[in-house]
Every structure is written in C-alpha cells, then in structure tokens.
Design an enzyme around this catalytic site. Structure first.
Site, mmCIF file in Angstrom:
data_model
loop_
_atom_site.group_PDB
_atom_site.id
_atom_site.type_symbol
_atom_site.label_atom_id
_atom_site.label_comp_id
_atom_site.label_asym_id
_atom_site.label_seq_id
_atom_site.Cartn_x
_atom_site.Cartn_y
_atom_site.Cartn_z
ATOM 1 N N GLU A 82 10.625 -4.947 4.159
ATOM 2 C CA GLU A 82 10.681 -6.362 3.745
ATOM 3 C C GLU A 82 10.321 -6.488 2.267
ATOM 4 O O GLU A 82 11.002 -7.168 1.491
ATOM 5 C CB GLU A 82 9.691 -7.200 4.571
ATOM 6 C CG GLU A 82 10.031 -7.339 6.042
ATOM 7 C CD GLU A 82 9.372 -6.277 6.900
ATOM 8 O OE1 GLU A 82 9.075 -5.167 6.383
ATOM 9 O OE2 GLU A 82 9.148 -6.551 8.089
ATOM 10 N N LYS A 86 9.600 -1.211 14.299
ATOM 11 C CA LYS A 86 10.176 -0.842 12.993
ATOM 12 C C LYS A 86 11.224 0.251 13.182
ATOM 13 O O LYS A 86 12.295 0.216 12.602
ATOM 14 C CB LYS A 86 9.089 -0.304 12.049
ATOM 15 C CG LYS A 86 8.132 -1.340 11.504
ATOM 16 C CD LYS A 86 7.206 -0.651 10.493
ATOM 17 C CE LYS A 86 5.973 -1.482 10.194
ATOM 18 N NZ LYS A 86 4.986 -0.780 9.383
ATOM 19 N N GLY A 125 -4.787 -1.649 4.873
ATOM 20 C CA GLY A 125 -3.922 -2.754 4.446
ATOM 21 C C GLY A 125 -4.553 -4.128 4.673
ATOM 22 O O GLY A 125 -4.575 -4.981 3.789
ATOM 23 N N ARG A 126 -5.097 -4.354 5.868
ATOM 24 C CA ARG A 126 -5.655 -5.681 6.173
ATOM 25 C C ARG A 126 -7.065 -5.867 5.604
ATOM 26 O O ARG A 126 -7.691 -6.901 5.835
ATOM 27 C CB ARG A 126 -5.618 -5.946 7.677
ATOM 28 C CG ARG A 126 -6.292 -4.891 8.524
ATOM 29 C CD ARG A 126 -5.975 -5.063 10.006
ATOM 30 N NE ARG A 126 -6.420 -3.929 10.800
ATOM 31 C CZ ARG A 126 -5.723 -2.806 10.955
ATOM 32 N NH1 ARG A 126 -4.566 -2.652 10.368
ATOM 33 N NH2 ARG A 126 -6.203 -1.821 11.706
ATOM 34 N N LYS A 184 0.841 -1.196 0.000
ATOM 35 C CA LYS A 184 0.000 0.000 0.000
ATOM 36 C C LYS A 184 0.881 1.252 0.000
ATOM 37 O O LYS A 184 0.660 2.176 -0.764
ATOM 38 C CB LYS A 184 -0.926 -0.020 1.231
ATOM 39 C CG LYS A 184 -1.802 1.195 1.299
ATOM 40 C CD LYS A 184 -2.798 1.153 2.433
ATOM 41 C CE LYS A 184 -3.529 2.491 2.482
ATOM 42 N NZ LYS A 184 -4.443 2.617 3.598
ATOM 43 N N GLU A 215 -4.680 -6.924 14.738
ATOM 44 C CA GLU A 215 -4.161 -5.613 14.335
ATOM 45 C C GLU A 215 -5.282 -4.567 14.403
ATOM 46 O O GLU A 215 -5.031 -3.388 14.628
ATOM 47 C CB GLU A 215 -3.559 -5.674 12.922
ATOM 48 C CG GLU A 215 -2.639 -4.505 12.619
ATOM 49 C CD GLU A 215 -1.821 -4.663 11.345
ATOM 50 O OE1 GLU A 215 -0.642 -4.999 11.423
ATOM 51 O OE2 GLU A 215 -2.380 -4.441 10.249
ATOM 52 N N HIS A 256 -5.307 -33.674 17.341
ATOM 53 C CA HIS A 256 -4.236 -34.526 17.864
ATOM 54 C C HIS A 256 -3.099 -33.706 18.440
ATOM 55 O O HIS A 256 -2.004 -34.222 18.653
ATOM 56 C CB HIS A 256 -3.734 -35.452 16.745
ATOM 57 C CG HIS A 256 -4.835 -36.313 16.206
ATOM 58 N ND1 HIS A 256 -5.185 -37.524 16.764
ATOM 59 C CD2 HIS A 256 -5.722 -36.102 15.193
ATOM 60 C CE1 HIS A 256 -6.210 -38.037 16.099
ATOM 61 N NE2 HIS A 256 -6.564 -37.182 15.144
HETATM 62 O O1 F6P Z 1 1.124 -2.783 2.227
HETATM 63 P P1 F6P Z 1 2.229 -2.197 3.020
HETATM 64 O O2 F6P Z 1 2.214 -0.694 3.024
HETATM 65 O O3 F6P Z 1 3.561 -2.730 2.531
HETATM 66 O O4 F6P Z 1 2.059 -2.625 4.530
HETATM 67 C C1 F6P Z 1 2.113 -3.975 4.899
HETATM 68 C C2 F6P Z 1 1.566 -4.198 6.267
HETATM 69 O O5 F6P Z 1 2.307 -3.480 7.221
HETATM 70 C C3 F6P Z 1 1.462 -2.987 8.244
HETATM 71 O O6 F6P Z 1 1.364 -1.618 8.102
HETATM 72 C C4 F6P Z 1 1.959 -3.335 9.609
HETATM 73 O O7 F6P Z 1 3.328 -3.132 9.739
HETATM 74 C C5 F6P Z 1 0.125 -3.662 7.982
HETATM 75 O O8 F6P Z 1 -0.940 -2.958 8.494
HETATM 76 C C6 F6P Z 1 0.142 -3.774 6.513
HETATM 77 O O9 F6P Z 1 -0.804 -4.705 6.044
#
Ligand code: F6P
Length: 506
Positions: free
Chosen positions: A199, A479, A252-253, A193, A338, A369
């Site tokens: 990452e 972060k 995002g979620r 987003k 979240e 199990h």
């Molecule tokens: O889509 P982006 O901006 O890479 O964010 C990834 C994820 O990181 C977060 O902001 C949490 O660190 C989530 O809410 C989000 O889904």
C-alpha cells in the site's frame, strides 16, 4: 502455578461496584491515582481512576500473585534491558529506548537518530527544501496511525506545516489529499519500517507521478524516508541524506517515537516533540520502577484480565470525551489487537483462555447517541474507559466543556449505579464497570505519557497471559493470497473466483 492462581481468582466473590464503595471508605484513594509529570514550576497530572472497576483487595492480591507466577518483574527487566522479548522473530522491543529509557547503547543510537531528525526538521522549517506548506505522510498501520493521532491531538492550532496522512491503497484517499495540496509547496514522507509494504509503496509511487506531472522536476528530491531499511529506501530512489533511520528493534505499532514521528515534529516543532518523548519517558520510569498494584499499567492489566478471563467480556470500549483524541480508539485497536490477539503462548503452546478482547470505541458525546444503549441495557458486559481533559481545547464558552465533562462523568456514574424501575424496559441493571483517565490538559507531555501507559498496559496483559505481544504473523496470510491473486496464480474457492470475475480482476 499460574493455573492455581486462576483457580483462586475464579473462586472469589463477584462484588457489586456500589457495595465496594460502601465497604471501603478509602476506595478512591486506593484505586484513583494522580500521575505527576514535569517539574515543580511546570507540573501537570493525569488521574487514573480504576475505582469503578470490580478490583478489590482480594482480586488485587491474587493478580499480584499471578504477576509473580508469570515472572512479571523478570519480563519487564528483559524488556528494558533490550533482551530478546520477541522470540518468534528473535528481536528485542526497544521502543522505550527511543524515549531515553532502556539499554545504554540503544538509547545512544536513538539519541543519535533523533539528533539527525531534529536537524532535518529544523532545516526544512528554515527552508532547506524550499517552501514547504504541505507534507503528505504515506504509511500504513503503525507507520500511520500514531502520526495521524498525534497530529490531530496536538497540532490542531497553528501547525507549522499542513500534514495529511494517507494510508489506504484505495486511490480515493490519495486523490482527496492531492486536491488539498499545492504540488509546488508539497513534500512527501514515505514511512515504512520494511519499505516493502504494498500500500505504502504504491501510494508513494503515485505521489511521485503526481509531483512530476505537476511541474516538480526532481520529485524524489521532495521525499524524506522514515524506515528501518535504509538500503531499500535508497534502492527506491531516495538520497541517503534524506533517509531517517530507526532501529529494527522498534516494532511497527510502537514506532511513533522514532523517525516515524517525523510529521509530528514537522507539525509541532522539535521542542514539543521532545516534550512528547519526555512525557512517555516519565511513564516508562514509573512502569519500570513501581511494583504491584501501584504500577498504573499493571493495575489496568489486572482489570483487563478480570473482565476478559473471569467475566467473559469479549470487547472493551474506549470513549474519548475530547475531539482531539477521536483517533485514539483506532490507534489502540492496532496496539492491543495486533499485539495480543493471539492463540498461542510465547512457548508455542495453545493459550489456556481468551486473549485480547476486541477494542472499540468512539468519541463522546457523539457515541452516547449511538452505542451507549447497549452499554447500559444490552446483554454484553463491556468494560469502558473514559478519557477526558480538564482544560478545554477550544476558546468557545465554557458551557461546551462543562456539558462535555458532565456527560462523561454521568455515564460512568450511571453505568455503575443503574436504576430500578417497575417497567423492565426502563430499568438499568447497573454494576457496569468503567475507568476514567482525566488529563489536566492535552499537551505533548501528557499525551506521550498516555500513549506509553497503553503500550505498557498491553505488555503487562501479555505477560499475565504468557504471550508474545511483539509479533503479528496473523496479518501475513491475507497479504500472501492477495499477491497470488494479483499475479494471476492459483485457483481459489468458488466464491472467491466468482468475486474476482465480477470485479474484472480475473
Ligand atoms: O511500516 P511497515 O513495514 O510498512 O508496516 C506497516 C504495518 O504493517 C504491519 O506489519 C501489519 O501488516 C504492521 O505491523 C505495521 O505497522
């Protein structure tokens, strides 16, 4: 006002599940509801059975009072009207507009973006980017969990493209995917987003290097960007024609329905992706237009609040009795924890009770199990959701499915009924709650409705607690500190300093 309702709720009897059924012959009719999808020719249902929870008429009436005290109707109207419902970030939360339900301009914009996305998906399927056999989807959190779940749920047979979702910064994740893909027929989807997540950007850069080192002359030409920050994607090197934007007001979620769903559409084809959106839209309309306990996500939230706030349950468990939904607990963990794992209310004041429980779970029958011992005889009370499909997802002998579903239903029955024994080690206390969500089949439409149900359940819980489910500042501090470590700044506590030295980072 809401405190008075909570006091009333605290004063109510704590019923026994078996007794609730004995006292009310209509209990099943009241608390188990079939949600119909599709049209007469092509209909499908999802049964939401909350009868094995402790909800009864007195609790439901009080929770309906609580909903009124918390202005549930007003909050819901604001959500669908595209008003600012995320005050700390000054944003609306317009995921429903992606499904065609919401503010007119937002629905129109989502439609336009989907139109473009469909055209690109279909063009790639027709060969516009050369032969594409593999798609590496790079994203994290909401930009990865939804696509991974949806593809695993819906595209096990005959995916149009072989999709790999990579999220972790640990190079082991990417390396394993490289080993499974042929660079000459691989494209990348970079999903973020913000287009700044460390990452995702690091993994994307490594994937570009991998393509280039393996003979792809124009690796950036093999990338599609899925983002609400198109200018950042352009700066990174992606041509505007391959940027699929979505609105900043989609969290995002909650973004699986936007261009973040691109790999899902690539795997399933556009018509199935459209069905998935339509299934969610049907749940949106139900949630928007239904009042009180008949509103399925709100009913589920009543039960959630009952267990978390009145019975002190610190966790809730979700078991999918269906391999295709094995990633559902992971997805729900982000959605619920979240969103509602907060300590302050939307007005900034401290919350007056526990908020989101810890969501956990697994897949049945495996989990039986491993962890069910605690559910049946442990000292924690854990409300459980079972999720299953009447139609099997495989062609093997029906015995497999019969045994699977028999086990699923047996667990709910056993948790509720318990078993007496003279030997305490062999006694089961019973009176342990569960809800069952039974899909006619796992199809794009039922799956869409199932996910939308959980989004609205999460929202309804937030409203009942007075919290803002749409921000997530709790993820920022870690972060920031990681960045400080990386840039070599600041002295940390002795333990952290020692770890950094041992790992050769400082
Ligand atoms: O889509 P982006 O901006 O890479 O964010 C990834 C994820 O990181 C977060 O902001 C949490 O660190 C989530 O809410 C989000 O889904």
């Amino acid at each position: 006002m809401s405190e008075a309702v909570w006091n009333k709720l605290r004063g109510l009897d704590k019923p026994q599940l078996v007794q609730l059924f004995a006292d009310d012959p209509d209990r099943l009719v009241t608390y188990a509801t079939a949600f119909e999808l599709g049209d007469e020719e092509n209909s499908c249902a999802i049964r939401f059975d909350w009868s094995k929870t402790h909800l009864d008429a007195a609790h439901v009436a009080a929770f309906e009072e609580l909903a009124a005290a918390m202005d549930f109707t007003g909050r819901r109207t604001a959500l669908f009207a595209g008003e600012i419902v995320n005050p700390t970030e000054g944003r609306a939360a317009e995921h429903t507009a992606q499904r065609g339900v919401g503010k007119e301009e937002s629905v129109a914009l989502a439609h336009e973006n989907h139109h473009r996305m469909a055209a690109i998906v279909e063009a790639i399927h027709r060969g516009a980017m050369g032969e594409v056999k593999h798609l590496i989807h790079i994203g994290i959190g909401g930009s990865a969990l939804g696509p991974a779940l949806a593809i695993d749920a819906l595209a096990r047979d005959g995916a149009m493209v072989d999709v790999h979702v990579v999220s972790n910064i640990d190079g082991c994740a990417l390396e394993q995917v490289f080993a499974a893909c042929d660079p000459a027929t691989t494209m990348l989807a970079v999903a973020s987003k913000t287009f700044t997540t460390i990452e995702t950007m690091t993994n994307a850069e490594s994937a570009i290097v991998w393509l280039r080192e393996n003979g792809v002359d124009d690796p950036y030409g093999r990338v599609v960007a899925l983002t609400a920050s198109p200018e950042k994607a352009m700066e990174w090197g992606i041509d505007e024609t391959r940027i699929l934007p979505f609105s900043e007001s989609v969290g995002g979620r909650y973004s699986l329905w936007s261009s973040i769903g691109f790999p899902v559409a690539m795997a399933l084809g556009w018509p199935d992706f459209a069905e998935f959106l339509a299934g969610a839209a049907a749940m949106d309309e139900h949630f928007r237009d239904t009042d009180g306990m008949a509103n399925l996500p709100l009913r589920a939230a009543f039960a959630d609040q009952y267990y978390t706030r009145l019975r002190g349950c610190q966790t809730r468990a979700v078991f999918a009795y269906d391999e295709r939904l094995a990633l559902l607990p992971d997805y729900l963990q982000q959605l619920e924890m979240e969103s509602n794992g907060k300590s302050v209310k939307a007005d900034g004041l401290p919350v007056d009770g526990p908020t989101a429980p810890i969501t956990w779970g697994g897949v049945g029958t495996d989990a039986q199990h491993a962890v069910f011992q605690l559910l049946h005889q442990g000292t924690n009370l854990v409300p459980v959701d079972f999720i299953a499909s009447i139609a099997p997802g495989h062609d093997l002998a029906f015995a497999h499915h019969r045994i699977l579903l028999s086990n699923c239903f047996a667990q709910g029955a056993a948790l509720m009924a318990g078993k007496q024994s003279d030997d305490p080690a062999r006694a089961y206390p019973g009176n342990r709650p569960s809800a069952t969500i039974l899909l006619d089949e796992v199809s794009p439409a039922t799956f869409g409705a199932l996910i939308a149900f959980h989004e609205h359940r999460t929202f309804a819980n937030a409203v009942l607690m007075g919290i803002n489910p749409f921000d997530q500042f709790g993820v920022e501090l870690g972060k920031e500190i990681a960045k400080q470590i990386e840039t070599g700044g600041t002295a940390f506590d002795p333990s952290t300093e020692a770890l950094l030295e041992l790992a050769g980072i400082k």
